[in-house]
Design a protein around this motif. Sequence first.
Motif, PDB file in Angstrom:
ATOM      1  N   ALA A 237       0.832  -1.201   0.000  1.00 33.09           N
ATOM      2  CA  ALA A 237       0.000   0.000   0.000  1.00 33.09           C
ATOM      3  C   ALA A 237       0.869   1.255   0.000  1.00 33.09           C
ATOM      4  O   ALA A 237       0.612   2.211  -0.756  1.00 33.09           O
ATOM      5  CB  ALA A 237      -0.937   0.000   1.205  1.00 33.09           C
ATOM      6  N   CYS A 238       1.901   1.256   0.828  1.00 34.28           N
ATOM      7  CA  CYS A 238       2.798   2.423   0.891  1.00 34.28           C
ATOM      8  C   CYS A 238       3.538   2.615  -0.427  1.00 34.28           C
ATOM      9  O   CYS A 238       3.699   3.750  -0.903  1.00 34.28           O
ATOM     10  CB  CYS A 238       3.791   2.263   2.035  1.00 34.28           C
ATOM     11  SG  CYS A 238       3.053   2.401   3.677  1.00 34.28           S
ATOM     12  N   THR A 273       0.885   0.952 -10.947  1.00 34.50           N
ATOM     13  CA  THR A 273       0.050  -0.175 -11.361  1.00 34.50           C
ATOM     14  C   THR A 273       0.541  -1.481 -10.738  1.00 34.50           C
ATOM     15  O   THR A 273      -0.250  -2.281 -10.229  1.00 34.50           O
ATOM     16  CB  THR A 273       0.048  -0.309 -12.891  1.00 34.50           C
ATOM     17  OG1 THR A 273      -0.422   0.906 -13.475  1.00 34.50           O
ATOM     18  CG2 THR A 273      -0.838  -1.458 -13.344  1.00 34.50           C
ATOM     19  N   TYR A 274       1.855  -1.685 -10.763  1.00 38.44           N
ATOM     20  CA  TYR A 274       2.416  -2.935 -10.258  1.00 38.44           C
ATOM     21  C   TYR A 274       2.145  -3.120  -8.768  1.00 38.44           C
ATOM     22  O   TYR A 274       1.713  -4.197  -8.341  1.00 38.44           O
ATOM     23  CB  TYR A 274       3.919  -2.972 -10.522  1.00 38.44           C
ATOM     24  CG  TYR A 274       4.591  -4.221 -10.011  1.00 38.44           C
ATOM     25  CD1 TYR A 274       4.495  -5.417 -10.721  1.00 38.44           C
ATOM     26  CD2 TYR A 274       5.285  -4.225  -8.813  1.00 38.44           C
ATOM     27  CE1 TYR A 274       5.098  -6.576 -10.254  1.00 38.44           C
ATOM     28  CE2 TYR A 274       5.890  -5.379  -8.331  1.00 38.44           C
ATOM     29  CZ  TYR A 274       5.782  -6.549  -9.054  1.00 38.44           C
ATOM     30  OH  TYR A 274       6.367  -7.701  -8.582  1.00 38.44           O
ATOM     31  N   TYR A 275       2.372  -2.077  -7.983  1.00 41.83           N
ATOM     32  CA  TYR A 275       2.192  -2.220  -6.534  1.00 41.83           C
ATOM     33  C   TYR A 275       0.719  -2.243  -6.141  1.00 41.83           C
ATOM     34  O   TYR A 275       0.356  -2.899  -5.158  1.00 41.83           O
ATOM     35  CB  TYR A 275       2.944  -1.115  -5.799  1.00 41.83           C
ATOM     36  CG  TYR A 275       4.439  -1.283  -5.873  1.00 41.83           C
ATOM     37  CD1 TYR A 275       5.048  -2.444  -5.397  1.00 41.83           C
ATOM     38  CD2 TYR A 275       5.247  -0.309  -6.447  1.00 41.83           C
ATOM     39  CE1 TYR A 275       6.420  -2.626  -5.485  1.00 41.83           C
ATOM     40  CE2 TYR A 275       6.621  -0.478  -6.541  1.00 41.83           C
ATOM     41  CZ  TYR A 275       7.208  -1.642  -6.061  1.00 41.83           C
ATOM     42  OH  TYR A 275       8.573  -1.823  -6.142  1.00 41.83           O
ATOM     43  N   ALA A 280      -3.588  -5.607  -4.218  1.00 40.83           N
ATOM     44  CA  ALA A 280      -4.922  -6.181  -4.415  1.00 40.83           C
ATOM     45  C   ALA A 280      -4.917  -7.694  -4.293  1.00 40.83           C
ATOM     46  O   ALA A 280      -5.916  -8.296  -3.880  1.00 40.83           O
ATOM     47  CB  ALA A 280      -5.476  -5.756  -5.771  1.00 40.83           C
ATOM     48  N   LEU A 281      -3.804  -8.329  -4.664  1.00 38.95           N
ATOM     49  CA  LEU A 281      -3.711  -9.779  -4.509  1.00 38.95           C
ATOM     50  C   LEU A 281      -3.838 -10.205  -3.052  1.00 38.95           C
ATOM     51  O   LEU A 281      -4.197 -11.350  -2.757  1.00 38.95           O
ATOM     52  CB  LEU A 281      -2.367 -10.286  -5.058  1.00 38.95           C
ATOM     53  CG  LEU A 281      -2.230 -10.419  -6.568  1.00 38.95           C
ATOM     54  CD1 LEU A 281      -0.803 -10.803  -6.923  1.00 38.95           C
ATOM     55  CD2 LEU A 281      -3.215 -11.440  -7.129  1.00 38.95           C
ATOM     56  N   GLN A 282      -3.567  -9.284  -2.131  1.00 34.87           N
ATOM     57  CA  GLN A 282      -3.598  -9.599  -0.698  1.00 34.87           C
ATOM     58  C   GLN A 282      -4.925  -9.235  -0.036  1.00 34.87           C
ATOM     59  O   GLN A 282      -5.101  -9.515   1.145  1.00 34.87           O
ATOM     60  CB  GLN A 282      -2.452  -8.859  -0.001  1.00 34.87           C
ATOM     61  CG  GLN A 282      -1.076  -9.271  -0.501  1.00 34.87           C
ATOM     62  CD  GLN A 282       0.025  -8.358   0.012  1.00 34.87           C
ATOM     63  OE1 GLN A 282      -0.101  -7.134   0.008  1.00 34.87           O
ATOM     64  NE2 GLN A 282       1.112  -8.947   0.478  1.00 34.87           N
ATOM     65  N   TRP A 283      -5.828  -8.605  -0.788  1.00 34.47           N
ATOM     66  CA  TRP A 283      -7.112  -8.239  -0.190  1.00 34.47           C
ATOM     67  C   TRP A 283      -7.928  -9.499   0.089  1.00 34.47           C
ATOM     68  O   TRP A 283      -8.005 -10.411  -0.726  1.00 34.47           O
ATOM     69  CB  TRP A 283      -7.898  -7.321  -1.117  1.00 34.47           C
ATOM     70  CG  TRP A 283      -7.227  -5.991  -1.350  1.00 34.47           C
ATOM     71  CD1 TRP A 283      -6.115  -5.507  -0.732  1.00 34.47           C
ATOM     72  CD2 TRP A 283      -7.630  -4.989  -2.290  1.00 34.47           C
ATOM     73  NE1 TRP A 283      -5.795  -4.258  -1.215  1.00 34.47           N
ATOM     74  CE2 TRP A 283      -6.709  -3.918  -2.168  1.00 34.47           C
ATOM     75  CE3 TRP A 283      -8.667  -4.898  -3.219  1.00 34.47           C
ATOM     76  CZ2 TRP A 283      -6.797  -2.765  -2.941  1.00 34.47           C
ATOM     77  CZ3 TRP A 283      -8.757  -3.744  -3.995  1.00 34.47           C
ATOM     78  CH2 TRP A 283      -7.845  -2.695  -3.851  1.00 34.47           C
TER      79      TRP A 283
END
Length: 353
Positions: A237-238, A273-275, A280-283
């Motif tokens: 997120a950061c 975009t990458y981060y 989002a993969l961790q949501w």
Amino acid sequence: MLVLLQRSSRILNTRKTDKPNFGGLDWIKLLAALLVVANHTSPLLSFGSDIAVVLSGIVTRIAVPIFFMTSGFFYFRKLTRDPRTDNRTLRGYLGKIGKLYGIAILLYVPFNLYTGYFKDDFSAYSLFKDIVFDGTFYHLWYLPALLIGISLTSYLYRKVSLDSLLAISGMLYIVGLLGDSYYGFIASSPGISDIYDSMFTVFDYTRNGLFYAPIYIALGAFAARRKQRVRSPLANACLFFGSLVCLLGEGMLLHSTDMPRHDSMYVFALPATYYLFQWALQWKGKSNKVSRDWRVWIYILHPAAIVFVRGAAKAVKLESIFIANSLIHFVSVCLLSIIMAAVAVKILGFRRK
């Protein structure tokens, strides 16, 4: 017997738990679709042109990269390195996107007639150029860009290493940058600008399937095929918000110096975009069927929703509310786009990750 049932239950639960969950990617693609609507409606324009540019001309530029990266991620997850299997996967994917593109072209023929598309310098060559690169309506360029980008990255994936794929795609992106947001750097260089002028006789913008799409699709392939460094959700997120701040700075600087020929391609859109993707993969949360079915149709149908909202507002003399107020206009277009998407899914259907 009871022990066997308990063991079977544990095995099934483990399988369910181990199954990849991409609900976060469903939600960011839905968000990306709404950001595209924002790009075309300038929801903050009523609050000032500068803040409108920040949202519509800079922040929303991560929307299409999100589409490309997630498409690359899901597509390359299916590849096996077996040529016959992978060729079938590619043909199936291109066929599905090609069918969708054909439907979208037909849907917008009445709008093309309304806008005079077939009168203003229309020719067989201009039609070919639009179908292959620019789209026959202003937002439809994304679909041929996806077709070309997937084809190009798939070919390179078979021929070179993943690192080389990223490097080649990155070089293509640099070429695209100089024809887009960084055009001011080469505009006064006769030899280079002449090359770009020649390119612009083939397509109107470098944000296409040759220069724009490959790097984001390649990043999706990298996320799918290469083991990623594990970061905490907070770290991702950061990194995302830090990249977004840099993107804002980059965009405002370029706009203040009148550098862009077009403003779709930015350097810091890549890490942003990458981060965001990695975050989002961790949501947590289940994969959302509604967003998965509707998001592509929101993208395809929102220009029609813009026309309908504007037309209805004029018909009932409420332009001051539904057109002049940019935020209400944006919300109205979003709501109508969602309704139209629901109808399209019911009638036509289209689902892909």
